[in-house]
Design a protein around this motif. Sequence first.
Motif, short mmCIF file in Angstrom:
data_model
loop_
_atom_site.label_atom_id
_atom_site.label_comp_id
_atom_site.label_asym_id
_atom_site.label_seq_id
_atom_site.Cartn_x
_atom_site.Cartn_y
_atom_site.Cartn_z
N CYS A 109 0.82 -1.22 0.00
CA CYS A 109 0.00 0.00 0.00
C CYS A 109 0.85 1.27 0.00
CB CYS A 109 -0.94 0.00 1.21
SG CYS A 109 -2.19 -1.30 1.12
N CYS A 136 -7.33 -3.97 -3.37
CA CYS A 136 -7.25 -3.24 -2.10
C CYS A 136 -8.31 -2.13 -2.05
CB CYS A 136 -5.86 -2.65 -1.92
SG CYS A 136 -5.62 -1.84 -0.33
N ASP A 137 -9.34 -2.37 -1.29
CA ASP A 137 -10.44 -1.42 -1.17
C ASP A 137 -9.98 -0.11 -0.53
OD1 ASP A 137 -13.24 -0.74 -1.42
OD2 ASP A 137 -13.35 -0.95 0.76
N ALA A 138 -9.12 -0.19 0.46
CA ALA A 138 -8.65 1.02 1.14
C ALA A 138 -7.87 1.92 0.17
CB ALA A 138 -7.78 0.65 2.34
N ARG A 193 -8.21 1.93 -3.08
CA ARG A 193 -9.16 2.44 -4.07
C ARG A 193 -9.83 3.71 -3.54
NH1 ARG A 193 -10.61 -2.65 -5.11
NH2 ARG A 193 -12.38 -2.60 -3.71
N ARG A 194 -10.24 3.68 -2.29
CA ARG A 194 -10.85 4.87 -1.68
C ARG A 194 -9.84 6.01 -1.60
NH1 ARG A 194 -12.99 1.02 1.88
NH2 ARG A 194 -11.56 1.71 3.48
#
Length: 68
Positions: free
Chosen positions: A4, A34-36, A38-39
């Motif tokens: 990340c 990775c959703d975090a 993406r946000r």
Amino acid sequence: MMMCKEATRLMSLKLDRRLTFQERLSLRLHLMMCDACRRCDEQFTLLHGIGQRFEAALDDRTPPERRD
């Protein structure tokens, strides 16, 4: 797999320059998983756009003789 921290660095860089093919591919793969991140990417893009609009609005209000 990209971590990340590296993904965040690339998200920031892509606002200032075109990423290389390898950078774009690596970031895209990371964002798919990775959703975090993406946000975070959405927020970076939103804030960058707001900053550009704010700067343009300031330029429109600055008298021509004071513009750089």
